[in-house]
Design an enzyme around this catalytic site. Structure first.
Site, PDB file in Angstrom:
ATOM      1  N   HIS A 225       0.818  -1.213   0.000  1.00  0.00           N
ATOM      2  CA  HIS A 225       0.000   0.000   0.000  1.00  0.00           C
ATOM      3  C   HIS A 225       0.852   1.264   0.000  1.00  0.00           C
ATOM      4  O   HIS A 225       0.319   2.375  -0.119  1.00  0.00           O
ATOM      5  CB  HIS A 225      -0.967   0.001   1.197  1.00  0.00           C
ATOM      6  N   ASP A 253      -0.412  -7.476   0.729  1.00  0.00           N
ATOM      7  CA  ASP A 253       0.152  -6.174   1.071  1.00  0.00           C
ATOM      8  C   ASP A 253       1.668  -6.281   1.073  1.00  0.00           C
ATOM      9  O   ASP A 253       2.320  -6.273   2.124  1.00  0.00           O
ATOM     10  CB  ASP A 253      -0.357  -5.676   2.419  1.00  0.00           C
ATOM     11  N   GLY A 333       3.523   5.677   9.291  1.00  0.00           N
ATOM     12  CA  GLY A 333       4.905   5.744   8.832  1.00  0.00           C
ATOM     13  C   GLY A 333       5.683   4.471   9.093  1.00  0.00           C
ATOM     14  O   GLY A 333       6.749   4.250   8.519  1.00  0.00           O
ATOM     15  N   SER A 335       4.586   1.534   8.280  1.00  0.00           N
ATOM     16  CA  SER A 335       4.235   0.570   7.234  1.00  0.00           C
ATOM     17  C   SER A 335       5.460   0.123   6.448  1.00  0.00           C
ATOM     18  O   SER A 335       6.316   0.932   6.074  1.00  0.00           O
ATOM     19  CB  SER A 335       3.231   1.192   6.257  1.00  0.00           C
ATOM     20  N   SER A 350       2.118  -4.205   7.905  1.00  0.00           N
ATOM     21  CA  SER A 350       1.002  -3.831   7.044  1.00  0.00           C
ATOM     22  C   SER A 350       0.126  -2.776   7.707  1.00  0.00           C
ATOM     23  O   SER A 350       0.019  -1.657   7.230  1.00  0.00           O
ATOM     24  CB  SER A 350       0.167  -5.062   6.696  1.00  0.00           C
TER      25      SER A 350
END
Length: 381
Positions: A225, A253, A333, A335, A350
Site C-alpha cells: 500500500h 500487502d 509511517g 508501514s 502492514s
C-alpha cells in the site's frame, strides 16, 4: 555513497549472541562449567522488559525456548501427518505444543520435545473452512478472521461498536454456517500505517512515508500500500533511491523496490539505538506465541508476541489474506518496516489498530511469501 537504511551513530552490525571474553587461566579438573553466555543484547532484553513485562533472566530463557520450538515445528508437523491440528509456543511450559486429531502420533511428537493436545479438527480442515470465509464479502465492522490452533476453530474478529450491526451479524451467521467459528471483539478497525511526508525518515513515494522491510539482492521488500509498480522512491535524504518493480494491495500487502546505483543492501534491521542493529541470518517462521519485534521509522523498535497466522484482515480498501497478527504496537509511517524474531526475518508491517501510547495490535505480511512471489533472495549475514 548512500545506504538503503538510515545510518545511526552506533556501531552498525551487532550480533544477536554476545559472548564475553575472559583472561586465560588454569581450570581445576572438577570445576563447574562456565556460566552460559547471554542469549541477547542488553538492549533487546530491555525492550522485552518494557513491552512484554519480563525480567532479563525470563527474556533470555524465553528466547532460548522459542529458538528450540521453532527448530522442532517442521519435524512435529511431519510426524503428525494428516492428524496435524496446528501448533503454538506455550510461554508457561517453554515449549512447542502440537494439536493432534488422533493419539497415534502422540509419542512420536513428544519424543521431539513438544507437548500435545487432542483436538477435533485438523489444520487442513480449518484452512479449507477459512478459505470458504475468504469468498464472503465482509462489512466494515468485521476486522478479520484466522485459524486459531489453540481454539481449534476459525476466529472471526468484529469491531466492538459494530457487533450488533445487521451486516456484521449476517456475516457471522454465514461464517458459522460455513466453518467452526469463534467470535472475538476488537476495540478498533484495522488501518494501514502509511504517513504524510516527514523529513529525515527512511523512504518516500509521492507524499507518503513508509519504512524499509528487508534487504534482498537488488533492493528491498516493503508494504504494497506504500506505492504502485513504477512509482519512484526517494531515500531518507530525499535523493532518488529506486523504483517499485512489483506491488500488490489489497488482496496482499507487499512490494519489491529495486535500488539505483549509489545505494546498496545490507542484511541488517535497525535497532534505532534501543538495541544494536540486528543481523538477518534467515527467515525461519516463529510459531504462534513467540516473542517478536518490529523496526519502523516512526515508533522505531517495539516488541510483542505472535497472536495468529494466516489471518484475513478487512481494511477499508479491501481484504488482505495470509497475514500474521501480533500484539506489537505501530503508528503512521511504520508501514513496510521489518518484523524479526531473533535473527530470523518474519515479515513487513502492514497495518493495525491503536498506537504505542495506549497499545494495540499490528499485522505483517510474511516475508517468505513475498520472496516467492517475486523470485527474490533475502540478503543474509
Amino acid at each position: 555513497m548512500k545506504r538503503t537504511i538510515r545510518p545511526l551513530p552506533a556501531v552498525f552490525a551487532a550480533l544477536l549472541i554476545t559472548v564475553g571474553l575472559g583472561a586465560t587461566h588454569a581450570v581445576p579438573a572438577q570445576a563447574a562449567p562456565p556460566p552460559e553466555p547471554p542469549s541477547a543484547s542488553a538492549g533487546l532484553l530491555d525492550a522485552m522488559r518494557r513491552d512484554l513485562g519480563l525480567t532479563a533472566e525470563q527474556a533470555e530463557e524465553r528466547l532460548r525456548a522459542e529458538k528450540a520450538a521453532a527448530g522442532v515445528e517442521e519435524d512435529a508437523r511431519r510426524a503428525a501427518g494428516p492428524d496435524y491440528g496446528g501448533s503454538w509456543f506455550d510461554p508457561a511450559a517453554g515449549r512447542l505444543v502440537v494439536a493432534l486429531t488422533d493419539r497415534s502420533e502422540e509419542a512420536e511428537v513428544r519424543a521431539l520435545g513438544a507437548g500435545t493436545r487432542l483436538v477435533r479438527h485438523s489444520a487442513a480442515a480449518l484452512d479449507r473452512a477459512k478459505s470458504r470465509l475468504d469468498e464472503l464479502a465482509a462489512p466494515a465492522g468485521v476486522a478479520g478472521w484466522h485459524v486459531d490452533p489453540r481454539a481449534n476453530s476459525v476466529v472471526v474478529t468484529v469491531v466492538r461498536s459494530e457487533r450488533s450491526a445487521p451486516a456484521v451479524r449476517a456475516f457471522v451467521e454465514r461464517a458459522r454456517a460455513t466453518a467452526p467459528v469463534t467470535v472475538t471483539e476488537t476495540a478498533q478497525a484495522p488501518r494501514t500505517y502509511a504517513a504524510g511526508t516527514v523529513g529525515g525518515d527512511p523512504y518516500y513515494t509521492g507524499n507518503v512515508r513508509c519504512s524499509i522491510g528487508f534487504s534482498v539482492h537488488g533492493g528491498f521488500v516493503t508494504a504494497g500500500h506504500c506505492g504502485r509498480a513504477g512509482a519512484a522512491v526517494r531515500g531518507w535524504d530525499g535523493s532518488a533511491m529506486g523504483t517499485f518493480q512489483g506491488s500488490s494491495f489489497p488482496g496482499d500487502d507487499y512490494a519489491y523496490v529495486s535500488i539505483h546505483s549509489g545505494w546498496w543492501t545490507v542484511p541488517v534491521v535497525l535497532g534505532w539505538g534501543t538495541v544494536p542493529d540486528r543481523l538477518v541470518r534467515g527467515s525461519a517462521v516463529a510459531p504462534v506465541g513467540s516473542s517478536i519485534c518490529r523496526s519502523g521509522s516512526t515508533t522505531r523498535w517495539r516488541c510483542g508476541t505472535v497472536l495468529a497466522m494466516n489471518e484475513t484482515v478487512n481494511y477499508s480498501q479491501g481484504s488482505v489474506h495470509q497475514m500474521t497478527k501480533t500484539s506489537v504496537c505501530a503508528e503512521g509511517g511504520d508501514s513496510g518496516g521489518a518484523f524479526i524474531s531473533g535473527d530470523q526475518a518474519q515479515g513487513v508491517t502492514s497495518g493495525g489498530w491503536g498506537n504505542c501510547s495506549s497499545g494495540g495490535e499490528t499485522w505483517f505480511q510474511p516475508v517468505n511469501e513475498i520472496l516467492g512471489r517475486y523470485g527474490l533472495t533475502l540478503h543474509t549475514a
